[in-house]
Design a protein around this motif. Structure first.
Motif, mmCIF file in Angstrom:
data_model
loop_
_atom_site.group_PDB
_atom_site.id
_atom_site.type_symbol
_atom_site.label_atom_id
_atom_site.label_comp_id
_atom_site.label_asym_id
_atom_site.label_seq_id
_atom_site.Cartn_x
_atom_site.Cartn_y
_atom_site.Cartn_z
ATOM 1 N N ALA A 56 -5.260 10.793 -7.588
ATOM 2 C CA ALA A 56 -5.747 9.457 -7.871
ATOM 3 C C ALA A 56 -6.845 8.863 -7.598
ATOM 4 C CB ALA A 56 -4.610 8.653 -7.069
ATOM 5 N N MET A 57 -7.947 9.946 -7.028
ATOM 6 C CA MET A 57 -9.276 9.448 -6.671
ATOM 7 C C MET A 57 -9.224 8.092 -5.876
ATOM 8 S SD MET A 57 -10.600 12.058 -7.725
ATOM 9 C CE MET A 57 -12.377 11.740 -7.710
ATOM 10 N N ARG A 58 -8.332 7.944 -4.796
ATOM 11 C CA ARG A 58 -8.541 6.701 -3.910
ATOM 12 C C ARG A 58 -8.838 7.220 -2.615
ATOM 13 N NH1 ARG A 58 -6.569 1.973 -6.374
ATOM 14 N NH2 ARG A 58 -6.513 2.584 -8.612
ATOM 15 N N ASP A 59 -9.207 6.204 -1.864
ATOM 16 C CA ASP A 59 -9.712 6.440 -0.427
ATOM 17 C C ASP A 59 -8.604 7.048 0.339
ATOM 18 O OD1 ASP A 59 -10.216 5.345 2.682
ATOM 19 O OD2 ASP A 59 -12.194 5.892 1.530
ATOM 20 N N ALA A 60 -8.974 7.572 1.427
ATOM 21 C CA ALA A 60 -7.870 8.360 2.236
ATOM 22 C C ALA A 60 -7.110 7.120 3.169
ATOM 23 C CB ALA A 60 -8.535 9.239 3.339
ATOM 24 N N SER A 61 -7.928 6.000 3.230
ATOM 25 C CA SER A 61 -7.043 5.056 4.018
ATOM 26 C C SER A 61 -5.601 4.478 3.426
ATOM 27 C CB SER A 61 -7.789 3.784 4.049
ATOM 28 O OG SER A 61 -8.388 3.370 2.723
ATOM 29 N N LEU A 62 -5.583 4.719 2.077
ATOM 30 C CA LEU A 62 -4.410 4.729 1.291
ATOM 31 C C LEU A 62 -3.279 5.448 1.620
ATOM 32 C CD1 LEU A 62 -5.564 3.105 -1.864
ATOM 33 C CD2 LEU A 62 -4.457 1.857 -0.347
ATOM 34 N N VAL A 63 -3.576 6.721 2.190
ATOM 35 C CA VAL A 63 -2.486 7.834 2.608
ATOM 36 C C VAL A 63 -1.363 7.252 3.529
ATOM 37 C CG1 VAL A 63 -2.003 10.107 3.423
ATOM 38 C CG2 VAL A 63 -4.209 9.660 2.172
ATOM 39 N N PRO A 64 -1.504 6.534 4.563
ATOM 40 C CA PRO A 64 -0.643 6.005 5.254
ATOM 41 C C PRO A 64 0.285 5.094 4.399
ATOM 42 C CG PRO A 64 -2.593 6.039 6.469
ATOM 43 C CD PRO A 64 -3.137 6.366 5.047
ATOM 44 N N VAL A 65 -0.363 4.237 3.448
ATOM 45 C CA VAL A 65 0.266 3.482 2.790
ATOM 46 C C VAL A 65 1.458 4.241 1.760
ATOM 47 C CG1 VAL A 65 0.248 1.742 0.921
ATOM 48 C CG2 VAL A 65 -1.483 1.669 2.813
ATOM 49 N N ALA A 66 0.906 5.146 1.101
ATOM 50 C CA ALA A 66 2.028 6.023 0.525
ATOM 51 C C ALA A 66 2.928 6.790 1.323
ATOM 52 C CB ALA A 66 1.098 7.211 -0.289
ATOM 53 N N LEU A 67 2.377 7.070 2.448
ATOM 54 C CA LEU A 67 3.602 7.651 3.331
ATOM 55 C C LEU A 67 4.582 6.656 3.577
ATOM 56 C CD1 LEU A 67 1.374 9.770 5.430
ATOM 57 C CD2 LEU A 67 3.003 10.684 4.104
ATOM 58 N N ALA A 68 4.255 5.502 3.985
ATOM 59 C CA ALA A 68 5.126 4.499 4.210
ATOM 60 C C ALA A 68 6.032 4.064 3.048
ATOM 61 C CB ALA A 68 4.576 3.186 4.700
ATOM 62 N N VAL A 69 5.517 3.952 1.780
ATOM 63 C CA VAL A 69 6.298 3.643 0.486
ATOM 64 C C VAL A 69 7.417 4.892 0.331
ATOM 65 C CG1 VAL A 69 6.065 3.510 -2.047
ATOM 66 C CG2 VAL A 69 4.501 2.533 -0.668
ATOM 67 N N PHE A 70 6.947 5.962 0.614
ATOM 68 C CA PHE A 70 8.044 7.072 0.619
ATOM 69 C C PHE A 70 9.049 7.005 1.566
ATOM 70 C CE2 PHE A 70 9.298 11.541 0.880
ATOM 71 C CZ PHE A 70 9.360 11.856 -0.417
ATOM 72 N N GLY A 71 8.750 6.681 2.766
ATOM 73 C CA GLY A 71 9.627 6.475 3.999
ATOM 74 C C GLY A 71 10.727 5.119 3.835
ATOM 75 N N VAL A 72 10.237 4.142 2.901
ATOM 76 C CA VAL A 72 11.047 3.257 2.856
ATOM 77 C C VAL A 72 11.817 3.546 1.598
ATOM 78 C CG1 VAL A 72 10.844 0.710 1.763
ATOM 79 C CG2 VAL A 72 9.299 1.285 3.411
#
Length: 413
Positions: free
Chosen positions: A256-272
């Motif tokens: 997705a060519m986005r900043d690594a700061s969005l990785v925790p957000v993606a992990l949280a979305v997956f966890g939800v």
């Protein structure tokens, strides 16, 4: 008069029967204690992944060597948990859960004190051996709380702590490790384990209804063909969740060519998504023998294809990550109910086997994804490895397991 006397007699018999079942004073507190235990376990498991670079550097080993500690934990779940379950077959489930929490505390304390990678590997194996046995015994206690016909909801309750760990526990452990050192992460897990142990000691019911059974009964479950078919279906099908979860970081930064700061957000979305799917999965499992697994596996195949084709767009990727977590967790309580249906006299061992299958799925998903990456097929190619594995699991289920009817689960006395 005779009818009234008979009704009074029946009412008295029912009251004595209810009293004999040792009603739980605070059922919600009991369920909370079980979920708190699995939250502590999940935080230690997922938190280890977030600090692997830290302990690799401190113990002066390469990242590939450091992964032995992660593998040892999974090996402990697959091998150690069923072994402990069999050895403790006759132990009351309350006593077993308290003993497992003590072993969990010892394993994490040894992890924090490990002076070299060999000692850390041993400590993680010891800690992993707790997980499956705890989930199996916890599911038995939760089923006792809920009553007959709620096996799926019971297992989902116990799994609830693990799903919350993916949302909050793992980021917490990683943050503590990065801020105060990797050893502090394991001491934090020890603190969570102490809280969980205190809750279990306070709120788990003291009753002979939770007494164990014979080793022969537990071993008898291993001789049922349906158990091993279901185990294989779980190991194959659930692997796609790890073909995604393991590579969420590269999905966000490279695809997705986005900043690594969005990785925790993606992990949280997956966890939800996992938490939502687990909640509904328990209800579906108690109402239908097959629907949860077929819907879960079928739904994840569609989502994997979407990620494979358009996952480079974050607007597509994030909802699909939520969906993969939800659909896979929708299937897991059904797997537990079917395992217990095939071996109703060995519910604790079946819970341990379910967790063993999930950890085997973890390895299969990660290995499959690594193969596609090494082949040069691109960052998102890992989802196609998961697609193949889940398709194999679904086809096996439809062809074999779905035609095999589990033995009816007897109602408790």
């Amino acid at each position: 008069m005779h009818q009234r006397a008979y009704a009074d007699q029946c009412s008295a018999e029912e009251e004595r029967h209810t009293a004999a079942r040792s009603p739980i004073r605070n059922p919600r507190a009991t369920l909370f204690a079980l979920a708190l235990g699995t939250f502590a376990i999940g935080t230690g498991e997922f938190g280890s992944n977030g600090i692997i670079q830290l302990f690799a550097s401190d113990l002066d080993v390469s990242i590939p060597v450091a992964t032995y500690a992660i593998t040892a934990y999974a090996f402990g779940v697959v091998v150690g948990s069923p072994a402990i379950t069999l050895l403790a077959a006759r132990v009351n489930r309350r006593t077993l859960l308290l003993g497992l929490m003590v072993l969990f505390l010892v394993g994490n304390a040894l992890s924090a004190l490990a002076s070299n990678i060999a000692l850390l590997v041993v400590a993680r194996f010891v800690t992993g051996s707790v997980q499956g046995a705890f989930f199996g015994a916890g599911a038995v206690v939760a089923a006792y709380v809920y009553g007959p016909g709620k096996g799926g909801k019971a297992f989902a309750t116990v799994m609830g702590g693990l799903t919350v760990a993916t949302i909050a526990g793992s980021p917490l452990g990683t943050f503590v490790g990065q801020s105060a050192g990797w050893r502090a992460m394991y001491w934090t897990v020890v603190a969570l384990g102490l809280l969980a142990g205190a809750a279990l000691l306070t709120w788990l019911p003291r009753t002979d209804d939770l007494r164990g059974g014979s080793i022969g009964n537990e071993l008898g479950g291993l001789r049922r063909g349906g158990v091993w078919l279901t185990f294989t279906v779980a190991a194959l099908g659930i692997s796609s969740i790890f073909a995604v979860y393991t590579f969420i970081g590269p999905f966000v930064t490279d695809a997705a060519m986005r900043d690594a700061s969005l990785v925790p957000v993606a992990l949280a979305v997956f966890g939800v998504g996992m938490a939502v799917g687990n909640h509904f999965g328990g209800r579906v499992a108690d109402r239908s023998a097959h629907r949860g697994l077929i819907w879960g596996y079928g739904g994840v195949l569609v989502l994997l294809a979407l990620i494979g084709v358009a996952g480079g767009n974050l607007v597509v990727l994030l909802p699909c990550l939520f969906g993969v977590g939800a659909t896979m967790m929708l299937a897991i309580p059904t797997i537990q109910v079917r395992l217990t249906g095939f071996a109703p006299d060995a519910p604790t061992l079946m819970g341990a086997l379910n967790l063993a299958a999930l950890n085997l799925a973890n390895s299969l998903g990660a290995i499959g994804g690594a193969i596609t990456l090494d082949a040069g097929w691109g960052t998102l190619s890992t989802v196609w490895a998961g697609f193949v594995l889940t398709t194999a699991g679904l086809l096996l289920y439809v062809a074999s397991v779905a035609r095999t009817r589990p033995a009816p689960v007897p109602a408790p006395a």
